[in-house]
Scaffold this motif. Structure first.
Motif, PDB file in Angstrom:
ATOM      1  N   VAL A 104      12.937  53.214  57.358  1.00 17.99           N
ATOM      2  CA  VAL A 104      12.071  53.843  56.308  1.00 17.99           C
ATOM      3  C   VAL A 104      10.897  53.158  56.027  1.00 17.99           C
ATOM      4  O   VAL A 104       9.810  53.521  56.069  1.00 17.99           O
ATOM      5  N   VAL A 128      24.345  49.545  51.217  1.00 20.36           N
ATOM      6  CA  VAL A 128      24.088  50.869  51.515  1.00 20.36           C
ATOM      7  C   VAL A 128      22.621  51.051  52.335  1.00 20.36           C
ATOM      8  O   VAL A 128      22.518  51.710  53.383  1.00 20.36           O
ATOM      9  N   LEU A 129      21.566  50.400  51.743  1.00 20.58           N
ATOM     10  CA  LEU A 129      20.262  50.634  52.051  1.00 20.58           C
ATOM     11  C   LEU A 129      19.870  49.721  53.300  1.00 20.58           C
ATOM     12  O   LEU A 129      19.079  49.951  54.007  1.00 20.58           O
ATOM     13  N   GLY A 181      24.481  48.515  46.507  1.00 24.42           N
ATOM     14  CA  GLY A 181      23.031  49.145  46.917  1.00 24.42           C
ATOM     15  C   GLY A 181      22.561  48.372  48.072  1.00 24.42           C
ATOM     16  O   GLY A 181      21.956  49.324  48.864  1.00 24.42           O
ATOM     17  N   LEU A 231      18.939  51.026  56.687  1.00 21.52           N
ATOM     18  CA  LEU A 231      17.928  52.045  56.422  1.00 21.52           C
ATOM     19  C   LEU A 231      16.659  51.552  56.414  1.00 21.52           C
ATOM     20  O   LEU A 231      15.617  52.154  56.834  1.00 21.52           O
ATOM     21  N   LEU A 232      16.387  50.339  56.003  1.00 21.29           N
ATOM     22  CA  LEU A 232      15.076  49.757  55.638  1.00 21.29           C
ATOM     23  C   LEU A 232      14.283  49.594  56.521  1.00 21.29           C
ATOM     24  O   LEU A 232      13.160  50.034  56.445  1.00 21.29           O
ATOM     25  N   LEU A 285      22.465  56.315  46.821  1.00 20.97           N
ATOM     26  CA  LEU A 285      22.999  55.228  45.850  1.00 20.97           C
ATOM     27  C   LEU A 285      23.904  55.380  44.964  1.00 20.97           C
ATOM     28  O   LEU A 285      24.788  54.803  44.854  1.00 20.97           O
ATOM     29  N   VAL A 332      13.724  56.081  43.981  1.00 23.34           N
ATOM     30  CA  VAL A 332      13.470  55.664  45.179  1.00 23.34           C
ATOM     31  C   VAL A 332      12.258  56.299  45.506  1.00 23.34           C
ATOM     32  O   VAL A 332      12.061  57.369  45.489  1.00 23.34           O
ATOM     33  N   ILE A 365      12.681  50.607  45.146  1.00 19.26           N
ATOM     34  CA  ILE A 365      13.887  51.058  45.063  1.00 19.26           C
ATOM     35  C   ILE A 365      14.261  50.500  43.490  1.00 19.26           C
ATOM     36  O   ILE A 365      14.237  49.229  43.245  1.00 19.26           O
ATOM     37  N   LEU A 383      17.458  59.255  49.158  1.00 21.81           N
ATOM     38  CA  LEU A 383      18.111  57.686  48.986  1.00 21.81           C
ATOM     39  C   LEU A 383      18.448  57.559  47.623  1.00 21.81           C
ATOM     40  O   LEU A 383      19.646  56.825  47.681  1.00 21.81           O
ATOM     41  N   VAL A 436      12.236  46.108  45.037  1.00 20.59           N
ATOM     42  CA  VAL A 436      13.607  46.344  44.470  1.00 20.59           C
ATOM     43  C   VAL A 436      13.937  45.589  43.201  1.00 20.59           C
ATOM     44  O   VAL A 436      13.590  44.386  42.942  1.00 20.59           O
TER      45      VAL A 436
END
Length: 176
Positions: A167, A159-160, A156, A163-164, A109, A127, A144, A105, A77
């Protein structure tokens, strides 16, 4: 906001935090965004390397990303260099190493960032995945790009973060 993700057997949760900033790389500015990024990723359960600080520029960004990919870190990141300034070249450096982009993604963001500031729409962050060489199509690094503003980094990751795990499992060939 933190999210707890249990470590799964056989899953290496290795991440690199990269700050892309001329001023931070030459000592003119404290790297607050990189500190927040590293702390946030650590709180999510990742073994974080960095923050690594590099100057703005296509080649400096691409070189830092290639080093993380070669070391087979699962997640990278970055913070900084996503705006419209002449030295904001993080997306261009990132695009050099990506195998495939994930515009959904990146748009998530930007959309969620706009709830905090309309300037989030200016971010050109990407991303995507850089596949590992000689891995027969299974395995790679999720990359990212986040804006350089400290609050945008935390927003950020918020938000992510949830989901990480999914993914990264897909990037490693896991089931959909």
């Amino acid at each position: 906001m933190t999210h707890d993700h249990p470590r799964r057997p056989g899953t290496q949760l290795s991440a690199v935090a990269i700050t892309i900033s001329d001023r931070s790389s030459d000592g003119r500015r404290c790297d607050e965004s990189g500190r927040i990024l590293a702390e946030s990723l650590t709180s999510l359960g990742y073994d974080v390397h960095g923050p690594v600080v590099v100057p703005d520029g296509v080649e400096s960004v691409a070189a830092a990303l290639r080093e993380a990919i070669q070391a087979r870190h699962r997640l990278v990141v970055s913070t900084g260099g996503t705006g419209m300034g002449p030295r904001d070249l993080t997306p261009e450096g990132t695009r050099q190493v990506l195998t495939r982009e994930n515009p959904g993604l990146a748009e998530l963001l930007r959309r969620e960032g706009c709830a905090h500031t309309p300037y989030a729409a200016v971010s050109r962050g990407l991303v995507g995945v850089a596949d590992w060489p000689d891995d027969h199509g299974v395995g790679g690094t999720l990359i990212i790009n986040l804006p350089g503003r400290p609050s945008a980094v935390q927003e950020g990751i918020d938000v992510l973060g949830p989901l990480l795990p999914h993914v990264l499992d897909q990037v490693s060939g896991g089931d959909h």
